[in-house]
Design a protein around this motif. Structure first.
Motif, PDB file in Angstrom:
ATOM      1  N   MET A   1       8.232  24.267  54.879  1.00 36.87           N
ATOM      2  CA  MET A   1       7.143  23.673  55.751  1.00 36.87           C
ATOM      3  C   MET A   1       6.180  23.142  55.178  1.00 36.87           C
ATOM      4  O   MET A   1       5.606  22.348  55.875  1.00 36.87           O
ATOM      5  N   GLU A   2       5.660  23.268  53.769  1.00 40.41           N
ATOM      6  CA  GLU A   2       4.974  22.502  52.934  1.00 40.41           C
ATOM      7  C   GLU A   2       5.162  20.945  53.277  1.00 40.41           C
ATOM      8  O   GLU A   2       4.432  20.142  53.303  1.00 40.41           O
ATOM      9  N   GLN A   3       6.382  20.942  53.205  1.00 41.70           N
ATOM     10  CA  GLN A   3       7.043  19.374  53.118  1.00 41.70           C
ATOM     11  C   GLN A   3       6.742  18.611  54.463  1.00 41.70           C
ATOM     12  O   GLN A   3       6.346  17.453  54.400  1.00 41.70           O
ATOM     13  N   PHE A   4       6.392  19.417  55.347  1.00 36.36           N
ATOM     14  CA  PHE A   4       6.201  18.677  56.793  1.00 36.36           C
ATOM     15  C   PHE A   4       4.864  18.288  56.842  1.00 36.36           C
ATOM     16  O   PHE A   4       4.655  17.256  57.492  1.00 36.36           O
ATOM     17  N   PHE A   5       3.974  18.881  56.107  1.00 34.56           N
ATOM     18  CA  PHE A   5       2.515  18.578  56.106  1.00 34.56           C
ATOM     19  C   PHE A   5       2.225  17.775  54.819  1.00 34.56           C
ATOM     20  O   PHE A   5       0.956  17.595  54.708  1.00 34.56           O
ATOM     21  N   ASP A   6       3.127  17.238  54.187  1.00 39.22           N
ATOM     22  CA  ASP A   6       2.994  16.499  53.128  1.00 39.22           C
ATOM     23  C   ASP A   6       2.151  15.210  53.750  1.00 39.22           C
ATOM     24  O   ASP A   6       2.815  14.432  54.561  1.00 39.22           O
ATOM     25  N   PRO A   7       0.976  14.753  53.147  1.00 43.77           N
ATOM     26  CA  PRO A   7       0.298  13.576  53.744  1.00 43.77           C
ATOM     27  C   PRO A   7       0.986  12.199  53.697  1.00 43.77           C
ATOM     28  O   PRO A   7       0.963  11.471  54.584  1.00 43.77           O
ATOM     29  N   GLU A   8       1.765  12.106  52.476  1.00 43.84           N
ATOM     30  CA  GLU A   8       2.636  10.810  52.440  1.00 43.84           C
ATOM     31  C   GLU A   8       3.548  10.997  53.621  1.00 43.84           C
ATOM     32  O   GLU A   8       3.899   9.949  54.233  1.00 43.84           O
ATOM     33  N   MET A   9       4.489  11.812  53.813  1.00 43.86           N
ATOM     34  CA  MET A   9       5.313  12.080  54.810  1.00 43.86           C
ATOM     35  C   MET A   9       4.760  12.040  56.099  1.00 43.86           C
ATOM     36  O   MET A   9       5.324  11.290  56.947  1.00 43.86           O
TER      37      MET A   9
ATOM     38  N   GLY B   1       1.988  10.129  57.074  1.00 47.24           N
ATOM     39  CA  GLY B   1       1.842   8.831  57.048  1.00 47.24           C
ATOM     40  C   GLY B   1       2.894   8.015  57.465  1.00 47.24           C
ATOM     41  O   GLY B   1       2.947   7.082  58.088  1.00 47.24           O
ATOM     42  N   GLU B   2       4.167   8.194  56.678  1.00 44.54           N
ATOM     43  CA  GLU B   2       5.385   7.420  57.094  1.00 44.54           C
ATOM     44  C   GLU B   2       5.616   7.768  58.453  1.00 44.54           C
ATOM     45  O   GLU B   2       6.338   6.849  59.192  1.00 44.54           O
ATOM     46  N   ALA B   3       5.789   9.214  58.962  1.00 41.01           N
ATOM     47  CA  ALA B   3       6.095   9.649  60.356  1.00 41.01           C
ATOM     48  C   ALA B   3       5.122   8.813  61.421  1.00 41.01           C
ATOM     49  O   ALA B   3       5.694   8.221  62.367  1.00 41.01           O
ATOM     50  N   THR B   4       3.868   8.584  61.213  1.00 42.56           N
ATOM     51  CA  THR B   4       2.985   7.943  61.856  1.00 42.56           C
ATOM     52  C   THR B   4       3.360   6.502  62.000  1.00 42.56           C
ATOM     53  O   THR B   4       3.517   5.943  63.006  1.00 42.56           O
TER      54      THR B   4
END
Length: 147
Positions: free
Chosen positions: A1-9, A11-14
């Motif tokens: 779950m922490e991986q989903f809220f990783d700021p880098e990820m 940003g990539e998803a956005t």
């Protein structure tokens, strides 16, 4: 779950979501023109083709990043070819021959182009995709007046 809220990820998803939205909007413009002329493949079809091509492109870039090594050789041109032939197959379904006349050829070509626009958006080439849409509208609207 922490991986989903990783700021880098996140940003990539956005960024990826932006590319998908751009593909939908750009190809939707072409589809709207076809829809307004009451052609068989319209707004939704063109948008879906653009989104699909964009998604395949995004997945391709992820796969290349994930599996590109000395052991695995990535070939993005193959994905482009697969997208092109898949969209061409769909576009061919729009073309109808009846009583010696061919109908839907321009709409089929516009679907094929919507796939290219989606591919461009998936690669982040927004300006190139936008120019292609503008040129497409010129061909569909302005050049039509000269035929």
């Amino acid at each position: 779950m922490e991986q989903f809220f990783d700021p880098e990820m996140l940003g990539e998803a956005t960024r990826q979501a932006g590319r998908l939205i751009a593909a939908a909007l750009f190809s939707g413009v072409i589809g709207f023109e076809r829809e307004s002329k009451d052609h068989p493949a319209g707004l939704r079809t063109h948008m879906l083709v653009g989104i699909g091509a964009c998604l395949f492109t995004l997945l391709m870039t992820l796969l290349i990043g994930r599996f590109d090594s000395d052991d695995v050789r990535a070939d993005p041109v193959r994905v482009v070819e697969a997208i092109t032939s898949g969209v061409a197959f769909l576009a061919a379904g729009v073309i109808i021959q009846a009583r010696g006349r061919v109908h839907g050829l321009t709409t089929g070509a516009s679907l094929w182009l919507a796939g290219a626009v989606g591919l461009g958006a998936g690669l982040g080439e927004y300006l190139l995709s936008f120019i292609a849409v503008v040129l497409t509208l010129v061909v569909l609207r302005v050049i039509k007046a000269f035929e």
